[in-house]
Each structure stands twice: as C-alpha cells, then as structure tokens.
Design an enzyme around this catalytic site. Structure first.
Site, mmCIF file in Angstrom:
data_model
loop_
_atom_site.group_PDB
_atom_site.id
_atom_site.type_symbol
_atom_site.label_atom_id
_atom_site.label_comp_id
_atom_site.label_asym_id
_atom_site.label_seq_id
_atom_site.Cartn_x
_atom_site.Cartn_y
_atom_site.Cartn_z
ATOM 1 N N HIS A 107 -15.623 -18.421 -42.117
ATOM 2 C CA HIS A 107 -16.799 -17.947 -42.093
ATOM 3 C C HIS A 107 -16.207 -16.821 -42.843
ATOM 4 O O HIS A 107 -17.117 -15.233 -42.156
ATOM 5 C CB HIS A 107 -16.567 -17.114 -40.454
ATOM 6 C CG HIS A 107 -17.024 -18.198 -39.011
ATOM 7 N ND1 HIS A 107 -16.980 -19.380 -39.423
ATOM 8 C CD2 HIS A 107 -15.895 -18.926 -38.434
ATOM 9 C CE1 HIS A 107 -17.610 -20.829 -38.655
ATOM 10 N NE2 HIS A 107 -16.915 -20.043 -37.493
ATOM 11 N N HIS A 177 -22.990 -17.692 -34.566
ATOM 12 C CA HIS A 177 -22.167 -18.117 -34.018
ATOM 13 C C HIS A 177 -22.020 -17.421 -32.296
ATOM 14 O O HIS A 177 -20.908 -17.572 -31.658
ATOM 15 C CB HIS A 177 -21.019 -17.304 -34.529
ATOM 16 C CG HIS A 177 -19.161 -17.981 -33.755
ATOM 17 N ND1 HIS A 177 -19.313 -18.734 -32.680
ATOM 18 C CD2 HIS A 177 -18.498 -18.601 -34.921
ATOM 19 C CE1 HIS A 177 -18.054 -19.928 -33.407
ATOM 20 N NE2 HIS A 177 -17.901 -19.988 -34.318
ATOM 21 N N GLU A 314 -23.412 -23.797 -34.154
ATOM 22 C CA GLU A 314 -23.852 -23.724 -34.867
ATOM 23 C C GLU A 314 -24.954 -24.231 -36.446
ATOM 24 O O GLU A 314 -23.567 -25.484 -36.581
ATOM 25 C CB GLU A 314 -22.624 -23.592 -36.213
ATOM 26 C CG GLU A 314 -21.819 -22.284 -34.348
ATOM 27 C CD GLU A 314 -19.680 -21.822 -35.346
ATOM 28 O OE1 GLU A 314 -19.428 -22.144 -36.010
ATOM 29 O OE2 GLU A 314 -18.959 -22.423 -33.547
HETATM 30 C C1 GAL Z 1 -15.533 -21.770 -35.329
HETATM 31 C C2 GAL Z 1 -14.837 -23.176 -36.004
HETATM 32 C C3 GAL Z 1 -13.362 -23.110 -34.707
HETATM 33 C C4 GAL Z 1 -13.383 -21.922 -35.204
HETATM 34 C C5 GAL Z 1 -14.026 -20.466 -34.088
HETATM 35 C C6 GAL Z 1 -13.784 -19.104 -34.538
HETATM 36 O O1 GAL Z 1 -17.383 -22.038 -36.115
HETATM 37 O O2 GAL Z 1 -15.305 -24.506 -36.315
HETATM 38 O O3 GAL Z 1 -12.538 -23.752 -35.651
HETATM 39 O O4 GAL Z 1 -13.021 -20.947 -36.287
HETATM 40 O O5 GAL Z 1 -15.539 -20.754 -35.217
HETATM 41 O O6 GAL Z 1 -12.370 -18.499 -33.438
#
Ligand code: GAL
Length: 348
Positions: A107, A177, A314
């Site tokens: 991210h 998110h 997402e």
């Molecule tokens: C999501 C990801 C998860 C985790 C989450 C944040 O987008 O796919 O594995 O990292 O974000 O906690």
C-alpha cells in the site's frame, strides 16, 4: 450549505500539519472526507425506511487514524496492495521500495498516500477534488507524480475519479480502502450480507499474499462469487486459498474490458435493505473481509470493530503487477495521464 461550512478542523499531526474534514451532501446522502489520506470517514446512505445508515468503518480522532493499521477509508498509492520483494524493474533499472510488510512493499510503503495530507483543490456542496505531489524517489518510486482524487456524491452514490501524471516512467495503482458494512459500521459481522463479484477468474497468492503470477478460474471453488452468496458461506472455508489468508483477501479479474466502466461487484444487507453496486474502469478488485482487524478495536462512537465486521472492495491494478508479466501493465509513462473511475452506487 455555504462553501465554508463544508470544511472544518479535524486535528493536528505531531509534526504540526493540520487535518481538515470535508462534508459532502446530496439529498439524503452525506459523506465525510479527511485531508489525511483523502480518507472517507463516513458515508451515510438511506435504509429502506429512509433512515441514514453510516456504511463505512472509521475512527473518532486523528490520533487513531495515525496510530492504527488497516488503512480505514484511505486512498492508497502510489501502488495499491503488495509488490513482492519490495522492488520492481522498469526500463532496465531495478527500483528498491520501502519494505513494510515482511520483505514486501504494501500500500505505497512506510508513508504512502494514505498517510499524507492532501490539498483541497476544489470544494462544492457535493464534490471535492484533493491533490498530492509525490516526489521522485519517495518510498523508492521513480518520477515526480501529481495525483488527484475527486469525490462526487449524488443520490445514486459516490463516484471516485483518480488522476495522475508523472515526469518519468513509473507505476501507479490508486484505490480506496473503505471497509463497508451495509448494516451500519457498528453492526457487527458482515457474515449475513450478500456478495457478488463479476469475475470468472482471480489471482491466487502465496502465504504472504503475493500473487503466484497465474490467473485461474473461480469455477467449482468458494472463490466463485458470480451469483450472490452470503459472505459467511465461504469466508471460513477450508479451501487452501481462503484458509491461508484467514478469509477472503484476493484480487478478482473483473469480467469485461479494463478501461471501460463496468460492473465489478455488488453487496446487500437484508437488515437495512441497502444494496451497493461497485463499477470501475480498473482491471481488478480486491475482496478483503477485514481479517486483520483485531477483536475489540475501538471505532467511531466508541463501538467495537473486529474481524469480519466489514468487507473491502478495492478496485486496482493487480497486486505485484510490475513483477508479473502475465498481468495487465500498471506502467504510467512519462507525460501520460492515469485516469480511472470507481462508482459506489446504492439502492434499497
Ligand atoms: C488489504 C490487503 C490485506 C491487508 C489490508 C490492510 O488491502 O489485501 O492483506 O494488508 O489491506 O490491513
């Protein structure tokens, strides 16, 4: 509502940067956006009786946004989800990125777009444009990049348009998110809510959620969400992909042509009668069932969140696309425009 009344002080970061909260309204819909991470903090949608229901998880204070993981409601960039080994190769050069998830990049890195303060460029009663400058080398990415996100609220729902340009070739995948709970952010688990994803294929991943590099059919597995099913039906399945990820945490290959706005997913709560339809121009959508939200995490109004208390949809380029030749390219060439739209439409 006057233009001034749409933005208010939300808090001050330890380094002195101030965070504002913007409120958008359209009929019986309203939405709060923070300049920190261009974050959706609330989204009020009418239920079957016309009563407003806040369908996204969030926090009361800036301190919680800064100290908690999970990226609640945030805009993610420069690259959503994981990049294996925290590096990628572009035009013959290897670019090392910040490793913030085991040895991988997640991210956007240590201080991705989710943790930056965005600038309000344009503010109307029902829409706002926020922008961000990401310097060459930030978190390891090449190119000076300028990104913007436009939120526009209507009585159909929320449209999110992402735009970006760079002065050198780079990679880019922007997403939001939000953690949705169509029964209300404080309503407990989403196991009884329906999900449907318009995807014949998905990208399986390894134990660290790094894609294996292949695209496989969902058919005959609990990954198959092409007809509406309760989230609870598959989320604890012994199917290895689901077991390994402790629930759904997978990228789906949205049917149809990327670049065109087309249906990606839909969800429904019987409790409120609220349904949500997600459409996007992006190639993938990550379905994540809040597997890593620990039980009892304090949320808005002092309520308690936990695993499976929400789902995320997402929209994105595929995780690790820069290292995966079989995936659609996430390259943003110098001078070209990244321009993608995701629509969260609501009905009852
Ligand atoms: C999501 C990801 C998860 C985790 C989450 C944040 O987008 O796919 O594995 O990292 O974000 O906690």
């Amino acid at each position: 509502m006057t233009r001034q009344s749409c933005a208010e002080y939300f808090g001050t970061c330890p380094n002195g940067e101030k965070v504002s909260q913007i409120t958008l309204t359209s009929g019986s819909f309203s939405c709060q956006i923070l300049t920190l991470g261009a974050t959706i903090r609330s989204l009020l949608v009418p239920d079957r009786n016309g009563m407003p229901v806040d369908v996204v998880l969030g926090y009361d204070t800036l301190e919680e946004y800064l100290s908690r993981d999970g990226y609640l409601g945030a805009t993610i960039g420069r690259f959503a989800n994981r990049i294996a080994g925290a590096q990628f190769k572009l035009n013959g050069t290897t670019y090392p990125l910040a490793a913030n998830d085991n040895a991988n990049h997640l991210h956007g890195g240590l201080k991705g777009f989710s943790h930056r303060i965005w600038t309000v460029e344009q503010l109307e009663e029902s829409s706002v444009v926020l922008s961000l400058h990401s310097a060459d080398g930030e978190e390891g990415y090449p190119g000076n990049l300028t990104a913007s996100v436009c939120y526009s609220l209507s009585e159909a729902g929320l449209t999110v348009r992402y735009r970006a340009t760079s002065d050198a070739d780079t990679i880019c995948s922007l997403t939001n998110h939000s953690y949705f709970n169509l029964s209300g952010h404080d309503a407990g688990t989403v196991l009884e809510q329906e999900i449907m994803i318009h995807a014949q294929n998905y990208t399986p991943s390894d134990a660290q959620s790094i894609p294996l590099g292949c695209i496989v059919p969902v058919e005959g597995t609990p990954m198959d969400l092409r007809t509406p099913v309760l989230i609870g039906a598959g989320v604890d399945s012994p199917f290895p992909q689901i077991k390994q990820a402790k629930g759904y945490d997978h990228n789906y290959v949205i049917d149809g042509q990327a670049g065109a706005l087309r249906p990606a997913a839909q969800a429904f709560s019987k409790a409120t009668g609220i349904s949500m339809q997600v459409s996007t121009t992006l190639p993938g959508v990550h379905f994540y069932t809040a597997n890593f939200i620990e039980p009892g995490r304090k949320g808005k109004g002092g309520c308690a969140y936990g695993p499976r208390h929400a789902f995320c949809l997402e929209t994105q380029h595929f995780p690790d696309a820069p290292n995966q030749p079989a995936f659609p390219s996430a390259l943003l060439k110098a001078g070209q425009e990244y321009d993608h739209t995701t629509v969260f439409a609501f009905g009852k």
